[in-house]
Design a protein around this motif. Structure first.
Motif, PDB file in Angstrom:
ATOM      1  N   ASN A  64     -15.410 -70.723 -83.272  1.00  0.00           N
ATOM      2  CA  ASN A  64     -16.659 -70.260 -84.294  1.00  0.00           C
ATOM      3  C   ASN A  64     -16.845 -69.008 -83.789  1.00  0.00           C
ATOM      4  O   ASN A  64     -16.905 -67.825 -84.560  1.00  0.00           O
ATOM      5  N   MET A  65     -16.929 -68.466 -82.425  1.00  0.00           N
ATOM      6  CA  MET A  65     -17.035 -67.377 -82.025  1.00  0.00           C
ATOM      7  C   MET A  65     -15.968 -66.278 -81.909  1.00  0.00           C
ATOM      8  O   MET A  65     -16.120 -65.061 -82.530  1.00  0.00           O
ATOM      9  N   GLY A  66     -14.914 -66.929 -81.955  1.00  0.00           N
ATOM     10  CA  GLY A  66     -13.768 -65.968 -82.017  1.00  0.00           C
ATOM     11  C   GLY A  66     -13.051 -65.805 -83.263  1.00  0.00           C
ATOM     12  O   GLY A  66     -11.880 -65.022 -83.471  1.00  0.00           O
ATOM     13  N   PHE A  67     -13.412 -66.602 -84.095  1.00  0.00           N
ATOM     14  CA  PHE A  67     -12.769 -66.598 -85.488  1.00  0.00           C
ATOM     15  C   PHE A  67     -12.470 -65.464 -86.134  1.00  0.00           C
ATOM     16  O   PHE A  67     -11.255 -64.827 -86.366  1.00  0.00           O
ATOM     17  N   GLY A  68     -13.774 -64.843 -86.351  1.00  0.00           N
ATOM     18  CA  GLY A  68     -13.640 -63.309 -87.087  1.00  0.00           C
ATOM     19  C   GLY A  68     -12.724 -62.276 -86.280  1.00  0.00           C
ATOM     20  O   GLY A  68     -11.984 -61.501 -86.932  1.00  0.00           O
ATOM     21  N   LEU A  69     -12.729 -62.298 -85.144  1.00  0.00           N
ATOM     22  CA  LEU A  69     -11.747 -61.386 -84.157  1.00  0.00           C
ATOM     23  C   LEU A  69     -10.645 -61.767 -84.361  1.00  0.00           C
ATOM     24  O   LEU A  69      -9.592 -60.978 -84.518  1.00  0.00           O
ATOM     25  N   SER A  70     -10.004 -62.963 -84.068  1.00  0.00           N
ATOM     26  CA  SER A  70      -8.570 -63.486 -84.129  1.00  0.00           C
ATOM     27  C   SER A  70      -8.125 -63.253 -85.796  1.00  0.00           C
ATOM     28  O   SER A  70      -6.900 -62.675 -85.817  1.00  0.00           O
ATOM     29  N   MET A  71      -9.024 -63.447 -86.615  1.00  0.00           N
ATOM     30  CA  MET A  71      -8.619 -63.213 -88.170  1.00  0.00           C
ATOM     31  C   MET A  71      -8.097 -61.658 -88.385  1.00  0.00           C
ATOM     32  O   MET A  71      -7.483 -61.403 -89.094  1.00  0.00           O
ATOM     33  N   ASN A  72      -8.830 -60.890 -87.593  1.00  0.00           N
ATOM     34  CA  ASN A  72      -8.625 -59.483 -87.760  1.00  0.00           C
ATOM     35  C   ASN A  72      -7.610 -58.922 -86.808  1.00  0.00           C
ATOM     36  O   ASN A  72      -7.623 -57.752 -86.264  1.00  0.00           O
ATOM     37  N   GLY A  73      -6.591 -59.905 -86.151  1.00  0.00           N
ATOM     38  CA  GLY A  73      -5.480 -59.506 -85.515  1.00  0.00           C
ATOM     39  C   GLY A  73      -5.891 -58.909 -83.880  1.00  0.00           C
ATOM     40  O   GLY A  73      -4.902 -58.461 -83.334  1.00  0.00           O
ATOM     41  N   MET A  74      -6.979 -59.252 -83.356  1.00  0.00           N
ATOM     42  CA  MET A  74      -7.166 -59.139 -82.131  1.00  0.00           C
ATOM     43  C   MET A  74      -6.568 -59.757 -81.169  1.00  0.00           C
ATOM     44  O   MET A  74      -6.127 -61.171 -81.366  1.00  0.00           O
ATOM     45  N   ALA A  75      -6.071 -59.349 -80.046  1.00  0.00           N
ATOM     46  CA  ALA A  75      -5.282 -59.992 -79.134  1.00  0.00           C
ATOM     47  C   ALA A  75      -6.126 -61.270 -78.542  1.00  0.00           C
ATOM     48  O   ALA A  75      -7.275 -61.155 -78.093  1.00  0.00           O
ATOM     49  N   LYS A  76      -5.330 -62.558 -78.387  1.00  0.00           N
ATOM     50  CA  LYS A  76      -5.987 -63.312 -77.867  1.00  0.00           C
ATOM     51  C   LYS A  76      -6.926 -63.290 -76.511  1.00  0.00           C
ATOM     52  O   LYS A  76      -8.053 -63.805 -76.386  1.00  0.00           O
ATOM     53  N   ALA A  77      -6.302 -62.509 -75.529  1.00  0.00           N
ATOM     54  CA  ALA A  77      -6.796 -62.275 -74.420  1.00  0.00           C
ATOM     55  C   ALA A  77      -8.095 -61.676 -74.440  1.00  0.00           C
ATOM     56  O   ALA A  77      -9.286 -62.034 -73.815  1.00  0.00           O
ATOM     57  N   GLU A  78      -8.426 -60.539 -75.303  1.00  0.00           N
ATOM     58  CA  GLU A  78      -9.521 -60.017 -75.664  1.00  0.00           C
ATOM     59  C   GLU A  78     -10.596 -60.727 -76.277  1.00  0.00           C
ATOM     60  O   GLU A  78     -11.861 -60.849 -75.946  1.00  0.00           O
ATOM     61  N   ASP A 103     -10.651 -64.022 -76.108  1.00  0.00           N
ATOM     62  CA  ASP A 103     -11.271 -64.905 -75.076  1.00  0.00           C
ATOM     63  C   ASP A 103     -12.167 -64.072 -74.021  1.00  0.00           C
ATOM     64  O   ASP A 103     -13.295 -64.595 -73.667  1.00  0.00           O
ATOM     65  N   LYS A 104     -11.902 -63.040 -73.774  1.00  0.00           N
ATOM     66  CA  LYS A 104     -12.873 -62.081 -72.856  1.00  0.00           C
ATOM     67  C   LYS A 104     -14.213 -62.105 -73.449  1.00  0.00           C
ATOM     68  O   LYS A 104     -15.334 -62.231 -72.759  1.00  0.00           O
ATOM     69  N   ARG A 105     -14.207 -61.628 -74.592  1.00  0.00           N
ATOM     70  CA  ARG A 105     -15.349 -61.545 -75.339  1.00  0.00           C
ATOM     71  C   ARG A 105     -16.103 -62.552 -75.655  1.00  0.00           C
ATOM     72  O   ARG A 105     -17.638 -62.672 -75.373  1.00  0.00           O
ATOM     73  N   VAL A 106     -15.442 -63.816 -76.005  1.00  0.00           N
ATOM     74  CA  VAL A 106     -16.255 -65.046 -76.059  1.00  0.00           C
ATOM     75  C   VAL A 106     -16.611 -65.453 -74.814  1.00  0.00           C
ATOM     76  O   VAL A 106     -17.861 -65.859 -74.741  1.00  0.00           O
ATOM     77  N   THR A 107     -16.063 -65.299 -73.785  1.00  0.00           N
ATOM     78  CA  THR A 107     -16.785 -65.801 -72.389  1.00  0.00           C
ATOM     79  C   THR A 107     -17.552 -64.958 -72.144  1.00  0.00           C
ATOM     80  O   THR A 107     -18.720 -65.342 -71.517  1.00  0.00           O
ATOM     81  N   GLU A 108     -17.708 -63.771 -72.174  1.00  0.00           N
ATOM     82  CA  GLU A 108     -18.965 -62.800 -71.846  1.00  0.00           C
ATOM     83  C   GLU A 108     -20.094 -63.298 -72.700  1.00  0.00           C
ATOM     84  O   GLU A 108     -21.273 -63.480 -71.931  1.00  0.00           O
ATOM     85  N   ALA A 109     -19.909 -63.500 -73.987  1.00  0.00           N
ATOM     86  CA  ALA A 109     -21.273 -63.728 -74.972  1.00  0.00           C
ATOM     87  C   ALA A 109     -21.460 -65.218 -74.617  1.00  0.00           C
ATOM     88  O   ALA A 109     -22.864 -65.422 -74.354  1.00  0.00           O
ATOM     89  N   ALA A 110     -20.674 -66.019 -74.151  1.00  0.00           N
ATOM     90  CA  ALA A 110     -21.125 -67.465 -73.900  1.00  0.00           C
ATOM     91  C   ALA A 110     -21.895 -67.309 -72.723  1.00  0.00           C
ATOM     92  O   ALA A 110     -22.863 -68.088 -72.293  1.00  0.00           O
ATOM     93  N   ALA A 111     -21.332 -66.531 -71.491  1.00  0.00           N
ATOM     94  CA  ALA A 111     -22.177 -66.335 -70.194  1.00  0.00           C
ATOM     95  C   ALA A 111     -23.689 -65.660 -70.440  1.00  0.00           C
ATOM     96  O   ALA A 111     -24.571 -66.371 -70.039  1.00  0.00           O
ATOM     97  N   ALA A 112     -23.631 -64.897 -71.407  1.00  0.00           N
ATOM     98  CA  ALA A 112     -24.868 -64.074 -71.633  1.00  0.00           C
ATOM     99  C   ALA A 112     -25.944 -65.197 -72.474  1.00  0.00           C
ATOM    100  O   ALA A 112     -27.160 -65.266 -72.281  1.00  0.00           O
ATOM    101  N   LEU A 113     -25.464 -66.175 -73.024  1.00  0.00           N
ATOM    102  CA  LEU A 113     -26.105 -67.318 -74.057  1.00  0.00           C
ATOM    103  C   LEU A 113     -26.236 -68.496 -73.272  1.00  0.00           C
ATOM    104  O   LEU A 113     -26.611 -69.443 -73.976  1.00  0.00           O
ATOM    105  N   GLN A 114     -25.762 -68.705 -72.155  1.00  0.00           N
ATOM    106  CA  GLN A 114     -25.640 -69.997 -71.529  1.00  0.00           C
ATOM    107  C   GLN A 114     -24.832 -71.093 -72.396  1.00  0.00           C
ATOM    108  O   GLN A 114     -25.311 -72.219 -72.537  1.00  0.00           O
ATOM    109  N   LEU A 115     -23.925 -70.536 -72.775  1.00  0.00           N
ATOM    110  CA  LEU A 115     -23.019 -71.655 -73.783  1.00  0.00           C
ATOM    111  C   LEU A 115     -21.840 -72.141 -73.203  1.00  0.00           C
ATOM    112  O   LEU A 115     -21.060 -72.941 -73.776  1.00  0.00           O
ATOM    113  N   GLN A 116     -21.449 -71.698 -71.877  1.00  0.00           N
ATOM    114  CA  GLN A 116     -19.975 -72.000 -71.285  1.00  0.00           C
ATOM    115  C   GLN A 116     -19.954 -73.573 -71.256  1.00  0.00           C
ATOM    116  O   GLN A 116     -18.853 -74.137 -71.690  1.00  0.00           O
ATOM    117  N   PRO A 117     -20.933 -74.364 -70.941  1.00  0.00           N
ATOM    118  CA  PRO A 117     -20.587 -75.985 -71.057  1.00  0.00           C
ATOM    119  C   PRO A 117     -20.422 -76.396 -72.619  1.00  0.00           C
ATOM    120  O   PRO A 117     -20.032 -77.418 -72.445  1.00  0.00           O
TER     121      PRO A 117
END
Lengths: 354, 286
Positions: free
Chosen positions: A95-109, A111-125
């Motif tokens: 859900n969080m990465g859908f818009g980014l990957s649909m616009n051709g962003m590299a998977k690593a980037e 994942d990095k952004r999703v991980t960062e946002a998940a950490a900020a919002l305590q969503l990792q688990p």
């Protein structure tokens, strides 16, 4: 330069005018709250900024660029919806990465952004879960996370807390405010709840019938409203309004009393006015200078403070807010008083007299 | 049992009796019959006479082959067409939406005989409008009812015409239940309309499409009306004979009820197996 600027923006649906010429400049990094009763046009205004609604007239600028004809996806804004609008068939991560990957962003980037946002919002688990396996508050955080990963120019929130229960609402209110401080991002937040507006906003824009009634810092709107609508809308419990007469000698007659409010001009002859007094400006007893007699109908005890519902001798209703627990006899009369400087005077059309 | 429950069963009794007599009993009875040799009186227990015959009967193999060909070609084509139709019917750009929805649903309401008669006329070798139209673009007339391949195509076209609108209406209901703000969120995320369709619409329509496929498999396995009425009782020469037709021939023309029962159970078993397979394949992976 303002992050977002509206110039005489109008919106009509057929013959119905929803937004009637709004001028507004939202500064970069500002937390701006649109507040107003339902049907005031606040959500429509937000959707016009997002590009989800066409502009009937006027111009919308983002970072100084006119965007009336720019597609929503190219405006680089992120929106959090009241319903969260999460994709039910995708995991939190997707859900969080859908818009980014649909616009051709590299998977690593991504994942990095999703991980960062998940950490900020305590969503990792929760990253591998589907929205249906989340609570309302968690869904809300995912929706915010989906906005964060975009690194948008501004965040738009459309009544994001309306579907949450009272306790979660308070908690998310604090979280969003913290997030704003952390990200330093421009945020526009639509709500009908004036408590959210008061507690979160750098600036409140009060809308009614497609017009801006007043805008400013929350405390300025509270203390110094331009009209009776704003005075009544901002503040809980609501401001008391009484009918009164402003006399040529500068005094206002209210029930059995008369007092001299802080006004710079005096009328030529008697003038019907509305007197506005906040519930916390009353004292029980006659310590302040203007005294009234109130018959007590009901006392709501909230523990820390209490709200007294009563009536004046004229029959007009009155709310008084006091600290502490009170157990006065219902139906009994007490004397209440206020300071003349606390009274706000409004003309017959609701405009504030200063 | 509590008196209230008893009373309820009391009221239900007339229905339950009829249900038992005309629904449950025939099912059990026909299953038993499929083990009997019913070609001559008295009927005797002889499982190989029917179940054994299924394995070697060229007419059964032919009917099974025809049915499966129709199934494999017609169901995917029709569901794809129905999905496209549903999306078009859902479009806010479409005017007179109610009229179009009715028009596409109408074939289901039309009587089978009337619809078959119209198709026979349209696909008539000499006078049919289809051959006339083909002639306009320089294609030689096709003998729709006497060429085996053309006859199969005719059946597939007819069944598709009759049921595509029905499935489109079901899929449309699914489309309408997808919240609009999902698309708005995707639009703000700069996801193109095509990708929104592929990555949001299709996955969310999956349960309803699956449902339509299962319904269609069951329907096509029982296919009878079209080969009976349009291609002259499974003609030419059995080229469009389906399992439903074969069952009819065995049961009601040859009065071989045992064999007809075995065929009926085979149809039901295949339909059930295909549906389960399809539901298993379409299940969301967790």
């Amino acid at each position: 330069m303002s992050a977002i600027e509206l110039k005489t923006v109008r919106k009509s649906f057929g013959v119905v005018d929803v937004i009637n010429g709004v001028d507004l400049a939202i500064e970069s990094g500002e937390f701006c709250v649109f507040v107003g009763p339902s049907g005031c046009g606040k959500s429509t205004l937000l959707r016009m900024i997002a590009g989800l609604e066409d502009v009937t007239g006027g111009d919308v600028f983002i970072d100084g660029k006119r965007v009336n004809a720019v597609e929503p996806g190219d405006r680089e804004l992120a929106m959090v919806f009241q319903s969260y609008a999460l994709y039910p068939h995708m995991t939190v991560e997707r859900n969080m990465g859908f818009g980014l990957s649909m616009n051709g962003m590299a998977k690593a980037e991504v994942d990095k952004r999703v991980t960062e946002a998940a950490a900020a919002l305590q969503l990792q688990p929760l990253l591998k879960r589907k929205p249906s396996q989340l609570s309302g508050g968690q869904r809300q955080r995912v929706a915010i996370g989906r906005a964060i990963v975009r690194h948008p120019k501004a965040f738009l929130f459309d009544e994001p807390l309306s579907n949450l229960d009272a306790e979660l609402r308070v908690q998310m209110r604090v979280e969003i405010t913290k997030l704003h401080r952390q990200l330093g991002a421009t945020m526009i937040y639509v709500t009908h709840d004036q408590v959210e507006a008061m507690t979160m906003a750098d600036r409140i824009v009060v809308l009614r019938g497609g017009f801006i009634e007043q805008q400013g810092r929350p405390i300025d709107l509270y203390r110094d409203p331009d009209n009776a609508f704003v005075a009544g809308f901002i503040g809980s419990p609501k401001m008391n309004f009484f009918k009164g007469t402003l006399r040529p000698d500068g005094k206002v007659g209210l029930a059995e009393s008369a007092f001299a409010p802080a006004l710079s001009s005096r009328p030529g002859d008697n003038r019907e006015v509305t007197i506005g007094l906040r519930p916390e400006h009353f004292e029980i007893g006659g310590e302040a200078s203007v005294a009234l007699t109130m018959e007590i109908d009901l006392i709501e005890n909230l523990g820390g403070n209490s709200i007294w519902h009563g009536r004046l001798s004229s029959g007009e209703k009155l709310l008084v807010e006091r600290r502490g627990y009170h157990d006065q006899g219902l139906g009994s009369s007490v004397q209440v008083s206020f300071r003349p400087d606390d009274a706000l005077i409004f003309d017959h059309d609701g405009k504030r007299l200063r | 049992m509590r008196p209230r429950t008893l009373t309820a069963y009391g009221f239900l009794t007339p229905y339950l009796l009829i249900f038992l007599a005309f629904w449950v009993w025939p099912i059990i009875s026909s299953f038993w019959m499929s083990f009997l040799n019913t070609r001559r009186l008295p009927w005797t227990f002889a499982p190989q006479a029917n179940w054994g015959r299924l394995l070697v009967d060229p007419a059964f193999a032919n009917a099974l082959k025809n049915t499966l060909i129709i199934l494999v070609v017609q169901v995917p084509v029709m569901i794809a067409l129905a999905t496209v139709l549903a999306v078009l019917l859902h479009s806010p750009l479409l005017k007179a939406r109610g009229l179009f929805r009715f028009a596409f649903f109408a074939p289901v309401v039309v009587g089978e005989v009337a619809y078959a008669a119209v198709f026979r006329l349209m696909f008539n070798y000499e006078f049919g409008i289809i051959n006339k139209l083909l002639a306009l673009i320089g294609i030689a007339p096709i003998s729709w009812t006497s060429n085996p391949t053309a006859a199969m195509a005719l059946i597939i076209i007819a069944v598709t015409w009759r049921w595509a609108g029905y499935n489109a209406i079901l899929i449309l209901a699914g489309l309408q239940s997808i919240p609009q703000d999902l698309y708005e969120a995707a639009t703000l995320d700069k996801v193109s309309k095509t990708r929104q369709f592929l990555f949001i619409t299709i996955p969310l329509l999956r349960p309803i499409i699956l449902f339509c496929i299962v319904l269609s498999i069951i329907g096509t396995m029982q296919l009878f009306t079209e080969p009976f009425l349009i291609t002259n009782r499974g003609g030419p020469g059995g080229a469009t004979e389906t399992l439903g037709m074969l069952l009819y021939r065995q049961g009601f023309l040859s009065f071989n009820f045992g064999y007809a029962s075995a065929i009926a159970y085979t149809i039901a078993a295949i339909a059930m197996a295909l549906s389960l397979l399809n539901m298993w394949a379409g299940k969301e992976r967790r």
